[in-house]
Design an enzyme around this catalytic site. Structure first.
Site, mmCIF file in Angstrom:
data_model
loop_
_atom_site.group_PDB
_atom_site.id
_atom_site.type_symbol
_atom_site.label_atom_id
_atom_site.label_comp_id
_atom_site.label_asym_id
_atom_site.label_seq_id
_atom_site.Cartn_x
_atom_site.Cartn_y
_atom_site.Cartn_z
ATOM 1 N N TYR A 1 -33.993 77.194 16.286
ATOM 2 C CA TYR A 1 -34.856 78.017 15.860
ATOM 3 C C TYR A 1 -34.461 79.382 15.791
ATOM 4 O O TYR A 1 -34.485 80.014 14.441
ATOM 5 C CB TYR A 1 -36.222 77.908 16.678
ATOM 6 C CG TYR A 1 -37.407 78.543 15.904
ATOM 7 C CD1 TYR A 1 -38.401 77.926 15.222
ATOM 8 C CD2 TYR A 1 -37.779 80.006 16.424
ATOM 9 C CE1 TYR A 1 -39.466 78.651 14.907
ATOM 10 C CE2 TYR A 1 -38.772 80.533 15.946
ATOM 11 C CZ TYR A 1 -39.741 79.957 15.069
ATOM 12 O OH TYR A 1 -41.116 80.623 14.786
ATOM 13 N N LYS B 1 -43.850 71.964 18.681
ATOM 14 C CA LYS B 1 -44.011 73.415 18.708
ATOM 15 C C LYS B 1 -42.580 74.123 18.556
ATOM 16 O O LYS B 1 -42.386 75.165 19.068
ATOM 17 C CB LYS B 1 -44.892 73.773 20.039
ATOM 18 C CG LYS B 1 -46.153 73.377 20.256
ATOM 19 C CD LYS B 1 -46.975 72.887 18.833
ATOM 20 C CE LYS B 1 -47.176 74.147 18.033
ATOM 21 N NZ LYS B 1 -47.970 73.460 16.596
ATOM 22 N N SER B 2 -41.490 73.462 18.389
ATOM 23 C CA SER B 2 -40.314 74.057 18.037
ATOM 24 C C SER B 2 -39.882 74.403 16.805
ATOM 25 O O SER B 2 -38.727 74.670 16.416
ATOM 26 C CB SER B 2 -39.129 73.130 18.585
ATOM 27 O OG SER B 2 -39.393 71.977 19.584
ATOM 28 N N LYS C 1 -47.400 83.043 15.212
ATOM 29 C CA LYS C 1 -46.850 84.279 15.020
ATOM 30 C C LYS C 1 -45.255 84.097 14.595
ATOM 31 O O LYS C 1 -45.007 85.011 13.742
ATOM 32 C CB LYS C 1 -46.570 84.833 16.468
ATOM 33 C CG LYS C 1 -47.855 85.751 16.825
ATOM 34 C CD LYS C 1 -47.291 86.464 18.075
ATOM 35 C CE LYS C 1 -48.264 87.276 18.760
ATOM 36 N NZ LYS C 1 -48.078 88.091 19.770
ATOM 37 N N GLY C 2 -44.927 82.963 14.747
ATOM 38 C CA GLY C 2 -43.496 82.509 14.208
ATOM 39 C C GLY C 2 -42.516 83.302 14.496
ATOM 40 O O GLY C 2 -41.473 83.822 13.648
ATOM 41 N N HIS D 1 -41.429 62.864 17.194
ATOM 42 C CA HIS D 1 -41.119 63.864 18.434
ATOM 43 C C HIS D 1 -40.514 62.841 19.340
ATOM 44 O O HIS D 1 -40.388 63.308 20.642
ATOM 45 C CB HIS D 1 -42.575 64.272 18.964
ATOM 46 C CG HIS D 1 -43.172 65.278 18.041
ATOM 47 N ND1 HIS D 1 -42.521 66.460 17.802
ATOM 48 C CD2 HIS D 1 -44.501 65.457 17.716
ATOM 49 C CE1 HIS D 1 -43.184 67.200 16.951
ATOM 50 N NE2 HIS D 1 -44.443 67.013 17.122
HETATM 51 P P1 A3P Z 1 -45.784 79.975 17.315
HETATM 52 O O1 A3P Z 1 -46.872 79.404 18.096
HETATM 53 O O2 A3P Z 1 -44.769 80.576 18.415
HETATM 54 O O3 A3P Z 1 -46.165 81.051 16.243
HETATM 55 P P2 A3P Z 1 -44.356 73.222 15.133
HETATM 56 O O4 A3P Z 1 -44.229 73.365 13.553
HETATM 57 O O5 A3P Z 1 -43.214 72.302 15.794
HETATM 58 O O6 A3P Z 1 -45.661 72.769 15.496
HETATM 59 O O7 A3P Z 1 -44.004 74.577 15.763
HETATM 60 C C1 A3P Z 1 -45.250 75.528 15.533
HETATM 61 C C2 A3P Z 1 -44.364 76.682 15.634
HETATM 62 O O8 A3P Z 1 -43.372 77.084 14.682
HETATM 63 C C3 A3P Z 1 -45.478 78.053 15.831
HETATM 64 O O9 A3P Z 1 -44.821 79.067 16.612
HETATM 65 C C4 A3P Z 1 -45.396 78.532 14.243
HETATM 66 O O10 A3P Z 1 -46.026 79.745 13.997
HETATM 67 C C5 A3P Z 1 -43.878 78.589 14.066
HETATM 68 N N1 A3P Z 1 -43.635 78.215 12.595
HETATM 69 C C6 A3P Z 1 -44.411 77.550 11.545
HETATM 70 N N2 A3P Z 1 -43.920 77.669 10.528
HETATM 71 C C7 A3P Z 1 -42.802 78.467 10.632
HETATM 72 C C8 A3P Z 1 -41.584 79.092 9.892
HETATM 73 N N3 A3P Z 1 -41.889 78.814 8.298
HETATM 74 N N4 A3P Z 1 -40.815 79.959 10.012
HETATM 75 C C9 A3P Z 1 -40.829 80.215 11.431
HETATM 76 N N5 A3P Z 1 -41.609 79.602 12.387
HETATM 77 C C10 A3P Z 1 -42.822 78.893 11.925
#
Ligand code: A3P
Length: 366
Positions: free
Chosen positions: A263, A108-109, A330-331, A175
């Site tokens: 990020y 989730k980063s 939400k990103g 991971h």
């Molecule tokens: P949020 O839950 O805060 O929206 P991972 O890819 O490591 O699983 O992380 C998921 C997180 O990255 C989620 O955050 C997701 O919305 C966000 N994310 C996915 N694609 C993205 C992008 N293209 N740009 C920015 N954030 C993104």
């Protein structure tokens, strides 16, 4: 690994293609010595395991899991039994090659984003991000199909894949913390990109994601309970501070091998961070490319807004059986303010200072 319909719609070379050679020995024996045991109640993920593996698992400290019944403390970090199988197989069988690229994150980063960006940067001469309106692989494939995880795809279930057909530079993701990766990437020229997100947003993103995808057999994790587990380090591949520190220290020690990106920095200044990424990967942008708008086009193609609206990211499944749509929530930076109470934020802030403050690893929260 990818469905045949996807393979038909995009150039075949774009999707890493591999066959499974065999299974990790420890798991191959299952069922031979009497009644095989079953993994702890993990709903659909339940699988037969060998007695040897089960015995090893039972010797590990365990805690309540977030999306499966238990998390086990394996090699100093918390993970699920299926992940342990995969990591053991990966550690035993993966042979790095010069020029391999490994993308590392704690869940989730922004792993999905980093995969999209790295794939697009490395393959921009095959798939032009400027002129491609319909034929870029990212438009029809989720980034997780283009850059496979060691532990969820290639070595999942203790499989040993045949990676001999992959084009160079081979690009993988993981991971696992640096300590559990380092012996597998000793070949000179292997590069690791670590993507770090502030621990507040990472926690909130994890909490949402896990409650969306968890097995029905596991009760939901409340925000309070999740916070306590996270605070104690009990989350997949955590403690988060050790995960971040491992890669942070290595990026300072060997900056030519490990690039540490944030990020929040990419959100604020995509252009200079993309250039940093491309130079690190030995494929810097030329002046001509910059004038042509390549850097901008990559940023747009991989943006949250663009990826989230694609059909493949709304309706397909790329990691195990989890729907891609949950990967795009939400990103944003700072969504945590909508969830954490002031006392929780204070506690987490003090923990971050305590664990990371002395190492020069700082975060932006807005
Ligand atoms: P949020 O839950 O805060 O929206 P991972 O890819 O490591 O699983 O992380 C998921 C997180 O990255 C989620 O955050 C997701 O919305 C966000 N994310 C996915 N694609 C993205 C992008 N293209 N740009 C920015 N954030 C993104």
């Amino acid at each position: 690994m990818a469905s045949s319909s996807i393979i038909k719609t995009i150039p075949l070379m774009a999707i890493p293609n591999f066959n499974v050679c065999h299974k990790l020995e420890l798991l191959k024996e299952e069922g031979k010595s009497g009644d095989p045991k079953h993994q702890e109640g993990e709903g659909k993920e339940e699988e037969v395991q060998s007695y040897e593996f089960q015995e090893m698992l039972e010797s590990l400290p365990k805690e309540r899991g977030w999306r499966t019944r238990y998390l086990y403390l394996f090699q100093g970090f918390w993970c699920q039994s299926k992940e342990i199988q995969a990591i053991m197989s990966f550690q035993k069988h993966f042979k790095s090659l010069q020029n391999d690229v490994v993308l590392a994150t704690i869940p989730k980063s922004g792993t999905t984003w980093l995969k999209a960006l790295t794939f697009t940067v490395l393959n921009r001469h095959r798939f032009d991000p400027v002129s491609s309106t319909t034929d870029h692989p990212l438009l029809t494939s989720n980034p997780h199909d283009l850059v496979p995880f060691f532990e969820y795809k290639l070595y999942a279930n203790g499989d040993v894949p045949d990676l001999s057909g992959l084009a160079s530079p081979r690009t993988f993701a993981t991971h696992v913390p640096f300590g559990s990766l380092k012996d597998s990437i000793e070949e000179p020229g292997v590069k690791v990109v670590y993507f770090c997100r502030n621990p507040f947003d990472t926690f909130i993103s994890s909490w949402h994601y896990i409650n969306n995808i968890k097995s029905e057999a596991v009760s939901p994790v409340s925000l309070e309970e999740g916070f306590d587990l996270y605070y104690r380090g009990v989350i997949g591949f955590g403690p988060f501070w050790e995960h971040m520190l491992g890669y942070w220290k290595e990026s300072l020690r060997t900056p030519e091998k490990v690039l540490f990106l944030r990020y929040e920095d990419l959100k604020q200044d995509m252009e200079s961070n993309l250039k940093k990424l491309a130079s690190f990967l030995d494929v810097p942008f030329t002046e001509e490319e910059e004038q042509k708008g390549v850097v901008h086009s990559i940023s747009d193609l991989c943006s949250f807004e663009n990826l989230k609206k694609l059909e493949v990211n709304k309706s397909s499944k790329s990691i195990k059986n989890f729907e891609n749509r949950h990967l795009f929530r939400k990103g944003e930076v700072s969504d945590w303010v909508n969830y954490l109470s002031p006392p929780q934020a204070e506690r987490l802030s003090a923990l971050v200072d305590d664990k990371l403050g002395g190492y020069g690893l700082t975060f932006r929260y807005n």
